[in-house]
Write a protein that holds these residues in place. Structure first.
Motif, PDB file in Angstrom:
ATOM      1  N   GLY A  61     -19.519   5.367 -27.744  1.00  0.00           N
ATOM      2  CA  GLY A  61     -18.826   4.164 -28.435  1.00  0.00           C
ATOM      3  C   GLY A  61     -17.407   4.817 -28.762  1.00  0.00           C
ATOM      4  O   GLY A  61     -16.577   4.352 -29.139  1.00  0.00           O
ATOM      5  N   ARG A  62     -17.104   5.945 -28.034  1.00  0.00           N
ATOM      6  CA  ARG A  62     -15.850   6.683 -28.114  1.00  0.00           C
ATOM      7  C   ARG A  62     -15.096   6.033 -26.878  1.00  0.00           C
ATOM      8  O   ARG A  62     -13.571   6.358 -26.756  1.00  0.00           O
ATOM      9  N   ALA A  66     -26.731   9.887 -24.723  1.00  0.00           N
ATOM     10  CA  ALA A  66     -26.925   8.525 -25.543  1.00  0.00           C
ATOM     11  C   ALA A  66     -28.117   7.934 -25.467  1.00  0.00           C
ATOM     12  O   ALA A  66     -28.985   8.091 -24.626  1.00  0.00           O
ATOM     13  N   CYS A 104     -23.961   2.436 -32.345  1.00  0.00           N
ATOM     14  CA  CYS A 104     -23.129   3.615 -32.457  1.00  0.00           C
ATOM     15  C   CYS A 104     -23.123   4.107 -33.951  1.00  0.00           C
ATOM     16  O   CYS A 104     -23.025   3.594 -34.805  1.00  0.00           O
ATOM     17  N   LYS A 161     -18.873  10.813 -34.049  1.00  0.00           N
ATOM     18  CA  LYS A 161     -18.566   9.217 -34.237  1.00  0.00           C
ATOM     19  C   LYS A 161     -18.605   8.570 -32.807  1.00  0.00           C
ATOM     20  O   LYS A 161     -18.166   9.047 -31.950  1.00  0.00           O
ATOM     21  N   GLY A 162     -19.103   7.636 -32.822  1.00  0.00           N
ATOM     22  CA  GLY A 162     -19.573   7.028 -31.529  1.00  0.00           C
ATOM     23  C   GLY A 162     -20.646   7.202 -30.778  1.00  0.00           C
ATOM     24  O   GLY A 162     -21.002   6.623 -29.644  1.00  0.00           O
ATOM     25  N   ASP A 163     -21.516   8.139 -31.047  1.00  0.00           N
ATOM     26  CA  ASP A 163     -22.633   8.622 -30.536  1.00  0.00           C
ATOM     27  C   ASP A 163     -23.691   7.277 -30.727  1.00  0.00           C
ATOM     28  O   ASP A 163     -23.837   6.859 -31.704  1.00  0.00           O
ATOM     29  N   ILE A 164     -24.135   7.080 -29.188  1.00  0.00           N
ATOM     30  CA  ILE A 164     -25.413   5.935 -29.158  1.00  0.00           C
ATOM     31  C   ILE A 164     -26.686   6.582 -29.523  1.00  0.00           C
ATOM     32  O   ILE A 164     -27.056   7.423 -29.209  1.00  0.00           O
ATOM     33  N   GLN A 210     -21.254   9.932 -19.388  1.00  0.00           N
ATOM     34  CA  GLN A 210     -22.147   8.742 -19.940  1.00  0.00           C
ATOM     35  C   GLN A 210     -21.210   7.979 -20.829  1.00  0.00           C
ATOM     36  O   GLN A 210     -19.955   8.290 -21.408  1.00  0.00           O
ATOM     37  N   MET A 261     -21.632  -3.023 -22.102  1.00  0.00           N
ATOM     38  CA  MET A 261     -22.944  -3.281 -22.666  1.00  0.00           C
ATOM     39  C   MET A 261     -22.756  -3.146 -24.415  1.00  0.00           C
ATOM     40  O   MET A 261     -21.762  -2.581 -24.935  1.00  0.00           O
ATOM     41  N   GLU A 298     -21.328  -1.776 -31.108  1.00  0.00           N
ATOM     42  CA  GLU A 298     -19.827  -1.646 -30.265  1.00  0.00           C
ATOM     43  C   GLU A 298     -20.230  -2.198 -28.867  1.00  0.00           C
ATOM     44  O   GLU A 298     -21.253  -2.077 -28.371  1.00  0.00           O
ATOM     45  N   ASN A 299     -19.157  -2.575 -27.975  1.00  0.00           N
ATOM     46  CA  ASN A 299     -19.129  -2.770 -26.768  1.00  0.00           C
ATOM     47  C   ASN A 299     -18.669  -1.729 -26.199  1.00  0.00           C
ATOM     48  O   ASN A 299     -17.690  -1.089 -26.251  1.00  0.00           O
ATOM     49  N   VAL A 300     -19.481  -1.001 -25.295  1.00  0.00           N
ATOM     50  CA  VAL A 300     -19.226   0.367 -24.690  1.00  0.00           C
ATOM     51  C   VAL A 300     -19.339   0.167 -23.206  1.00  0.00           C
ATOM     52  O   VAL A 300     -20.143  -0.512 -22.518  1.00  0.00           O
ATOM     53  N   PRO A 301     -18.900   1.187 -22.511  1.00  0.00           N
ATOM     54  CA  PRO A 301     -19.220   1.066 -21.027  1.00  0.00           C
ATOM     55  C   PRO A 301     -20.697   1.210 -20.489  1.00  0.00           C
ATOM     56  O   PRO A 301     -21.508   1.904 -21.333  1.00  0.00           O
ATOM     57  N   ASP A 302     -20.967   0.755 -19.396  1.00  0.00           N
ATOM     58  CA  ASP A 302     -22.375   0.838 -19.072  1.00  0.00           C
ATOM     59  C   ASP A 302     -22.827   2.062 -18.781  1.00  0.00           C
ATOM     60  O   ASP A 302     -21.967   2.817 -17.995  1.00  0.00           O
ATOM     61  N   PRO A 303     -23.910   2.523 -18.697  1.00  0.00           N
ATOM     62  CA  PRO A 303     -24.437   4.014 -18.356  1.00  0.00           C
ATOM     63  C   PRO A 303     -24.538   3.779 -16.955  1.00  0.00           C
ATOM     64  O   PRO A 303     -24.564   2.945 -16.328  1.00  0.00           O
ATOM     65  N   LYS A 304     -24.044   5.027 -16.326  1.00  0.00           N
ATOM     66  CA  LYS A 304     -24.063   5.264 -14.799  1.00  0.00           C
ATOM     67  C   LYS A 304     -25.029   6.441 -14.343  1.00  0.00           C
ATOM     68  O   LYS A 304     -25.247   7.194 -15.225  1.00  0.00           O
ATOM     69  N   ALA A 359     -13.657   3.679 -23.598  1.00  0.00           N
ATOM     70  CA  ALA A 359     -13.159   2.505 -23.450  1.00  0.00           C
ATOM     71  C   ALA A 359     -14.084   1.261 -23.259  1.00  0.00           C
ATOM     72  O   ALA A 359     -15.211   1.724 -22.782  1.00  0.00           O
ATOM     73  N   THR A 360     -14.235   0.004 -23.746  1.00  0.00           N
ATOM     74  CA  THR A 360     -14.939  -0.948 -23.571  1.00  0.00           C
ATOM     75  C   THR A 360     -15.133  -1.626 -22.132  1.00  0.00           C
ATOM     76  O   THR A 360     -14.042  -1.758 -21.530  1.00  0.00           O
ATOM     77  N   SER A 361     -16.214  -2.056 -21.798  1.00  0.00           N
ATOM     78  CA  SER A 361     -16.327  -2.898 -20.771  1.00  0.00           C
ATOM     79  C   SER A 361     -17.943  -3.387 -20.782  1.00  0.00           C
ATOM     80  O   SER A 361     -18.622  -2.632 -21.003  1.00  0.00           O
ATOM     81  N   TYR A 420     -28.695  -0.797 -22.190  1.00  0.00           N
ATOM     82  CA  TYR A 420     -29.044  -0.080 -20.939  1.00  0.00           C
ATOM     83  C   TYR A 420     -29.157   1.404 -21.461  1.00  0.00           C
ATOM     84  O   TYR A 420     -28.391   1.998 -22.461  1.00  0.00           O
TER      85      TYR A 420
END
Lengths: 269, 389
Positions: free
Chosen positions: A262-263, B136, B5, B54-57, A259, B1, B15-21, A265-267, B142
């Motif tokens: 914020g840890r 998250a 965080c 740290k970093g938890d949405i 999932q 997205m 933050e800019n983070v990967p989209d959920p899948k 990598a960004t995209s 998303y």
């Protein structure tokens, strides 16, 4: 974690375990100060103990001192080949392996765990009886292949990306109630297991009780060290059963692996 | 997205983070249209809930539009508008079948952590620490929704987001708090804490037939809302004679039910409240149960104390003797969301209630860090913040 008493009750596993246990006790009382730790395990004790002692001393805290003390006792155990804990528990891993299949009495790791699953016993029994399903919830297994009516070939994950393998056979089964199995000769890891399914009262699902015994490489110290790194067999079996329940009840394993956070990598989408 | 965080105590950032899948066949992915900051998010923000990383949405009050469904989700399709309950439930275990949805056996992947603290694990929650699953949250663009075939409730077109968003947590939470009071005709219900959950508890108590609701808080705008929207009588929490006043207002008998909608970070100026602060600061206790003590003490004999406020670990000076000797019933727990969402949606559709009355602030997701500060310090008369991605 590992319990001293034989966890396999009644008919399930090694019928001779009790006798062997009492023989061990007799021998041990004669050799109480002598070697009761096997050669490989002694090396592991000495090396692991050294590392623990060093780590503990560098931490400098109260916990660090405790770790250093444990490390020290492991070094003693490795160099002398004598373990007071084993002595107290009637365990001796210095004796050669017997030709007998599966795990001898009072040896290795023995874990008994239970879980209640909100499905009929027959359904759970059918799923488990197809051993090829086991890796779906037992994470330490890589694969199980059925090789005969009662026989199967198991591949399990071992530390550092290696695997251990063995052939197993079903030694006892009762439809919808019980399955018991054990490894055959020449197994990398001698092991045995049983699972019982018992309907809970008033439609409350099925109580599933699992007993597993195995003799991990490095014996009990191997397991103790594994535990420090979070692979305690006791917890592992508990988690296996939890996943079994999830698969049978919810149809899938709850997960957050992969999932976003914020840890990572960004995209952007 | 973009996602909000948790970065540590008193620090959040977008933050800019990967989209959920999709990770499982019963998952769905929701494009968030509106989310909210909950009072319990402040417990995370203030560092009271263990196992945050740290970093938890963050974010567990979420709604949006379905953009993707797993192969086993047959009841939702792309484009559906849904409100997502903050508890995650499988729908098939012993507890889900008994409608004890927040106690689901199968939705917390980190159940072992909760078991260490609580013996057994409750259900997984969105954005509420790793002990509660590490899922998250939805203060983001998303959200991945596990067990989407049993959780999300479809919202018909034509009802604005703000009217239904609070079906995700605080409306059912306030409602269950009132249900747990087993309100009888003529009952007086006292509610400690007039934050959003308290406001819904007040409204729900009247919806369930209470004769009289008394609301207790110390923030003027909250008390004002309780009077204006909730039609409650109010008392100031700082008033040292709360017990006497409650007794007086109930003809000497005490409130039939008391609701603690404050939880583990109760404020107060009495000696026990100050002692709680010292003990929590010194890690001798984790929770500060000043409101709960008062509720137990004030409750009439044989009455019910209902606790929707969140508690985390250990309480000090818990007046069990008062609870025991007065034969009180204590009811508590995370809300069994799935049981209440549809009936309460019907209440909204009937016009019995418009939950948007609690909203005081509307912000862009980008401004959420500022929103947390405003909410925490109750600046600018802030009671409830909704976020738009």
């Amino acid at each position: 974690m590992a319990t001293k008493e034989n966890v396999i009750r009644e008919t399930a596993l090694t019928p001779t375990a009790g006798t062997r246990g009492s023989m061990n006790r007799a021998e041990d009382s004669r050799n109480s100060q002598s070697t009761n730790v096997g050669q490989t395990e002694r090396y592991i004790s000495a090396i692991g103990g050294g590392a623990l002692a060093l780590y503990g001393l560098t931490r400098g805290s109260l916990g660090g001192v405790a770790l250093a003390l444990i490390g020290g006792s492991l070094i003693y155990r490795g160099t002398t080949g004598h373990c007071n804990v084993y002595e107290a528990m009637d365990v001796n891993t210095a004796r050669g392996k017997s030709g007998a299949a599966s795990v001898a009495g009072n040896r290795g790791i023995k874990v008994e765990k239970s879980v209640t699953v909100n499905r009929p016993a027959a359904e759970l029994y059918r799923y488990w009886r197809n051993f090829e399903n086991l890796p779906k919830f037992m994470d330490h297994l890589e694969s199980v292949r059925t090789t005969g009516e009662k026989r199967s070939h198991w591949v399990a994950k071992a530390p550092a990306g290696t695997t251990v393998e063995w052939d197993a056979e079903i030694i006892n089964e009762k439809e919808n109630e019980l399955i018991a199995w054990r490894s055959l000769e020449n197994a990398d890891v001698d092991n045995a297991g049983s699972v019982r399914f018992q309907e809970a009262p008033a439609g409350r699902g099925t109580e599933v009780r699992v007993s597993l015994e195995y003799d991990p490489p490095g014996g009990m110290v191997g397991a103790a060290i594994a535990k420090l790194f979070g692979e305690a067999p006791d917890q592992q079996i508990q988690e296996d059963l939890r996943r079994f329940k999830q698969v049978m009840e919810a149809g899938e394993r709850a997960t957050t692996e992969g999932q976003a956070s914020g840890r990572s990598a960004t995209s952007g989408r | 997205m973009k996602a909000l965080c948790w970065q540590g105590k008193n620090k959040v950032s977008v933050e800019n983070v990967p989209d959920p899948k999709i990770l499982n066949s019963r998952d769905a992915i929701i494009k968030i249209t509106t989310a909210a900051i909950c009072g319990s998010d402040l417990h995370l923000y203030n560092g009271y809930i263990p196992t945050m990383e740290k970093g938890d949405i963050m974010g567990h009050e979420n709604m949006g539009e379905v953009v993707e469904v797993g192969s086993d989700v047959k009841n939702l399709k792309v484009g559906d508008r849904v409100v997502v309950p903050f508890t995650i439930s499988c729908g098939h275990c012993f507890f889900c079948k008994k409608e004890l949805w927040s106690l689901c056996d199968n939705s917390n992947p980190n159940a072992w952590m909760a078991e260490k603290l609580y013996g057994y694990s409750p259900s997984g929650l969105f954005g509420f620490s790793h002990m509660m699953g590490g899922y998250a949250g939805g203060q983001a663009e998303y959200l991945r929704v596990p067990f989407a075939d049993v959780g999300p409730v479809k919202i018909p077109d034509g009802i604005p987001d703000e009217k239904v968003l609070f079906l995700s947590d605080i409306f059912p939470t306030g409602y269950m708090a009132a249900v747990n009071c087993d309100i009888q005709p003529g009952d007086t219900v006292a509610v400690w804490g007039c934050g959003p959950v308290g406001q819904f508890a007040i409204k729900s108590a009247y919806m369930l037939g209470a004769e009289h609701v008394i609301a207790i808080d110390q923030v003027p705008e909250r008390l004002e809302m309780a009077t204006r929207d909730g039609k409650a009588e109010t008392l100031d929490f700082a008033d040292e004679y709360i017990f006497d006043k409650l007794k007086e207002m109930t003809g000497g008998r005490g409130p039939d039910s008391c609701i603690d909608a404050v939880g583990l970070e109760a404020h107060g100026t009495s000696p026990d409240a100050l002692l709680d602060r010292v003990k929590a600061a010194a890690f001798l206790a984790t929770d500060r149960p000043h409101a709960l003590r008062q509720a137990i003490n004030a409750c009439r004999k044989g009455g019910t104390v209902s606790i929707p406020g969140v508690y985390g670990a250990f309480l000090d000076k818990f007046p069990l003797g008062a609870a025991f000797n007065k034969g009180l019933t204590l009811k508590m727990g995370q809300t069994h969301m799935h049981k209440f969402m549809r009936p309460l949606l019907a209440r909204i559709q009937n016009g019995d209630i418009d939950p948007s009355f609690v909203i005081t602030h509307r912000m862009k997701l980008d401004d959420a860090p500022k929103g947390y500060e405003t909410f925490k310090h109750k600046e600018d008369d802030c009671i409830k913040i909704v976020l738009k991605p």
